[in-house]
Design a protein around this motif. Structure first.
Motif, PDB file in Angstrom:
ATOM      1  N   PRO A 250      41.620  42.443  48.138  1.00  0.00           N
ATOM      2  CA  PRO A 250      40.160  42.359  48.253  1.00  0.00           C
ATOM      3  C   PRO A 250      39.464  43.711  48.250  1.00  0.00           C
ATOM      4  O   PRO A 250      38.233  43.767  48.139  1.00  0.00           O
ATOM      5  CB  PRO A 250      39.954  41.645  49.594  1.00  0.00           C
ATOM      6  N   ASP A 251      40.224  44.798  48.342  1.00  0.00           N
ATOM      7  CA  ASP A 251      39.638  46.131  48.294  1.00  0.00           C
ATOM      8  C   ASP A 251      39.692  46.751  46.903  1.00  0.00           C
ATOM      9  O   ASP A 251      39.276  47.901  46.720  1.00  0.00           O
ATOM     10  CB  ASP A 251      40.355  47.064  49.276  1.00  0.00           C
ATOM     11  N   THR A 252      40.212  46.012  45.942  1.00  0.00           N
ATOM     12  CA  THR A 252      40.316  46.529  44.574  1.00  0.00           C
ATOM     13  C   THR A 252      39.196  45.960  43.713  1.00  0.00           C
ATOM     14  O   THR A 252      38.898  44.761  43.766  1.00  0.00           O
ATOM     15  CB  THR A 252      41.680  46.162  43.961  1.00  0.00           C
ATOM     16  N   ALA A 253      38.586  46.838  42.919  1.00  0.00           N
ATOM     17  CA  ALA A 253      37.511  46.434  42.012  1.00  0.00           C
ATOM     18  C   ALA A 253      37.890  46.801  40.583  1.00  0.00           C
ATOM     19  O   ALA A 253      38.730  47.680  40.348  1.00  0.00           O
ATOM     20  CB  ALA A 253      36.207  47.108  42.392  1.00  0.00           C
ATOM     21  N   LEU A 254      37.279  46.142  39.622  1.00  0.00           N
ATOM     22  CA  LEU A 254      37.482  46.413  38.205  1.00  0.00           C
ATOM     23  C   LEU A 254      36.119  46.647  37.570  1.00  0.00           C
ATOM     24  O   LEU A 254      35.232  45.789  37.656  1.00  0.00           O
ATOM     25  CB  LEU A 254      38.188  45.244  37.529  1.00  0.00           C
ATOM     26  N   VAL A 255      35.937  47.815  36.961  1.00  0.00           N
ATOM     27  CA  VAL A 255      34.676  48.161  36.313  1.00  0.00           C
ATOM     28  C   VAL A 255      34.971  48.453  34.850  1.00  0.00           C
ATOM     29  O   VAL A 255      35.866  49.252  34.537  1.00  0.00           O
ATOM     30  CB  VAL A 255      34.018  49.394  36.977  1.00  0.00           C
ATOM     31  N   TYR A 256      34.235  47.826  33.949  1.00  0.00           N
ATOM     32  CA  TYR A 256      34.464  48.051  32.521  1.00  0.00           C
ATOM     33  C   TYR A 256      33.133  48.104  31.784  1.00  0.00           C
ATOM     34  O   TYR A 256      32.075  47.730  32.323  1.00  0.00           O
ATOM     35  CB  TYR A 256      35.402  46.995  31.932  1.00  0.00           C
ATOM     36  N   ALA A 257      33.170  48.583  30.546  1.00  0.00           N
ATOM     37  CA  ALA A 257      31.952  48.777  29.759  1.00  0.00           C
ATOM     38  C   ALA A 257      32.061  47.983  28.459  1.00  0.00           C
ATOM     39  O   ALA A 257      32.257  48.562  27.385  1.00  0.00           O
ATOM     40  CB  ALA A 257      31.733  50.262  29.486  1.00  0.00           C
ATOM     41  N   GLU A 258      31.965  46.671  28.574  1.00  0.00           N
ATOM     42  CA  GLU A 258      32.097  45.735  27.451  1.00  0.00           C
ATOM     43  C   GLU A 258      33.515  45.677  26.894  1.00  0.00           C
ATOM     44  O   GLU A 258      34.061  44.599  26.684  1.00  0.00           O
ATOM     45  CB  GLU A 258      31.121  46.080  26.307  1.00  0.00           C
ATOM     46  N   ILE A 259      34.120  46.852  26.633  1.00  0.00           N
ATOM     47  CA  ILE A 259      35.451  46.897  26.044  1.00  0.00           C
ATOM     48  C   ILE A 259      36.443  46.203  26.978  1.00  0.00           C
ATOM     49  O   ILE A 259      36.539  46.536  28.157  1.00  0.00           O
ATOM     50  CB  ILE A 259      35.892  48.348  25.805  1.00  0.00           C
TER      51      ILE A 259
ATOM     52  N   ASP B 249      31.507  40.090  42.643  1.00  0.00           N
ATOM     53  CA  ASP B 249      31.090  41.326  43.304  1.00  0.00           C
ATOM     54  C   ASP B 249      32.066  42.475  43.074  1.00  0.00           C
ATOM     55  O   ASP B 249      31.757  43.629  43.390  1.00  0.00           O
ATOM     56  CB  ASP B 249      30.940  41.099  44.811  1.00  0.00           C
ATOM     57  N   ARG B 250      33.252  42.162  42.511  1.00  0.00           N
ATOM     58  CA  ARG B 250      34.266  43.200  42.338  1.00  0.00           C
ATOM     59  C   ARG B 250      34.720  43.381  40.895  1.00  0.00           C
ATOM     60  O   ARG B 250      35.534  44.263  40.619  1.00  0.00           O
ATOM     61  CB  ARG B 250      35.480  42.901  43.226  1.00  0.00           C
ATOM     62  N   VAL B 251      34.263  42.549  39.984  1.00  0.00           N
ATOM     63  CA  VAL B 251      34.548  42.728  38.555  1.00  0.00           C
ATOM     64  C   VAL B 251      33.196  42.902  37.870  1.00  0.00           C
ATOM     65  O   VAL B 251      32.412  41.961  37.747  1.00  0.00           O
ATOM     66  CB  VAL B 251      35.318  41.529  37.968  1.00  0.00           C
ATOM     67  N   VAL B 252      32.923  44.135  37.443  1.00  0.00           N
ATOM     68  CA  VAL B 252      31.582  44.507  37.004  1.00  0.00           C
ATOM     69  C   VAL B 252      31.615  45.044  35.581  1.00  0.00           C
ATOM     70  O   VAL B 252      32.370  45.978  35.281  1.00  0.00           O
ATOM     71  CB  VAL B 252      30.984  45.578  37.941  1.00  0.00           C
ATOM     72  N   ASN B 253      30.791  44.447  34.717  1.00  0.00           N
ATOM     73  CA  ASN B 253      30.603  44.938  33.356  1.00  0.00           C
ATOM     74  C   ASN B 253      29.272  45.671  33.315  1.00  0.00           C
ATOM     75  O   ASN B 253      28.213  45.061  33.477  1.00  0.00           O
ATOM     76  CB  ASN B 253      30.610  43.769  32.378  1.00  0.00           C
ATOM     77  N   VAL B 254      29.312  46.984  33.079  1.00  0.00           N
ATOM     78  CA  VAL B 254      28.075  47.770  33.100  1.00  0.00           C
ATOM     79  C   VAL B 254      27.421  47.835  31.728  1.00  0.00           C
ATOM     80  O   VAL B 254      26.386  48.495  31.566  1.00  0.00           O
ATOM     81  CB  VAL B 254      28.351  49.205  33.612  1.00  0.00           C
TER      82      VAL B 254
END
Length: 312
Positions: A20-29, A43-48
């Protein structure tokens, strides 16, 4: 053989699901891999979106808030386009995170210079405290990611489509002696160039009568210098060692590390990799490797020239 990029995505999703302390951030790809995880953990997998500087800043902000972010996009966009954000957001603020790129070097050769980078490892190397991993197979991708997640700290993982035939235990960052030799020649292969290095060593043994020691690592920072010393110990020729460093990115990127490790002994170092001249012609990955001398024939040609120059 499993695709390394798919293995990265599966591993990243599993880490987010389990921790629960791990997040995934990506930019479409890579978005095609992350839909289910985003639905489970919005709340933890975010596409910017296509905003790479924001991508890195969001990841660094999450780390400042106590999370462990996995930050992902193509190598030229992650490292070259957002380099200042990596330098300041992660390096200067001294926070943890796992930066994972795909598409490095020749993977996207047919899409042109915008999607190519040979300098990503050299750039990341200029940021203090970043472990750099260049896995050679899909299984090694998962191993280095899980080890980085377990240890925390700052890590860069370079995922490419090119793979070796064999997988090694990459979790501990150690150097592996793959082909023991008896001469003063040591070939150090980094990541997915091992097959070419082994084929070149076999040709050199056949044509020059020189039995090279071939060693392999999937982690270049920190480099296992003790393992390199063990590889050099196979030299029974009585001659000073010749070390050929084969890296799948900018030639000479790790030369300073190898040279520093060998300060106590005279040696020659030949650094092979992609050159600094810009490749302006479109071509397949295999054609780009051939032009850069990173296929088996090219590595053998460079090693043979080194041997013959020493004999002259």
């Amino acid at each position: 053989m499993t695709d390394p990029r798919t293995r990265f995505a599966d591993t990243a999703v599993d880490l987010v699901d389990r921790d629960p302390d791990t997040a995934l951030v990506y930019a479409e790809i890579g978005g095609q891999f992350f839909g289910g995880a985003a639905a489970r953990h919005p709340d933890r997998v975010v596409n910017v979106g296509i905003r790479e500087q924001l991508l890195v800043n969001v990841g660094a902000g999450m780390s400042l808030a106590g999370m462990f972010p996995i930050v992902h996009t193509f190598a030229p966009f992650l490292v070259e386009r957002a380099y200042e954000q990596i330098k300041l957001g992660f390096g200067h603020q001294d926070v943890d995170g796992l930066l994972v790129s795909t598409g490095g070097s020749v993977d996207m050769s047919t899409t042109g210079r915008t999607h190519q980078t040979d300098a990503d490892v050299a750039l990341i190397d200029a940021i203090p405290g970043v472990a750099i991993h260049v896995p050679g197979t899909a299984a090694e991708v998962e191993a280095v990611m899980r080890a980085a997640h377990r240890r925390r700290g700052r890590h860069y993982v370079r995922v490419t489509a090119q793979q070796n035939s064999a997988t090694f235990d990459a979790a501990d960052g150690q150097l592996h002696i793959v082909r023991p030799g008896s001469s003063n020649l040591v070939i150090l292969a980094v990541g997915p160039v091992l097959d070419a290095a082994l084929a070149a060593a076999a040709e050199i043994a056949h044509t020059e009568g020189v039995e090279a020691t071939v060693c392999y690592t999937a982690t270049v920072r920190p480099l296992d210098t003790d393992g390199l010393s063990r590889a050099l110990a196979h030299n029974t020729s009585g001659k000073h060692p010749d070390v050929v460093l084969v890296e799948p990115y900018l030639a000479g990127t790790s030369a300073h590390v190898v040279s520093s490790a060998l300060l106590d002994r005279p040696h020659r170092l030949l650094s092979l990799g992609h050159g600094r001249a810009e490749r302006r012609l479109y071509g397949t990955p295999e054609q780009h490797l051939q032009v850069s001398g990173l296929d088996a024939a090219g590595v053998a040609r460079s090693v043979r020239a080194l041997i013959r120059a020493h004999a002259a």
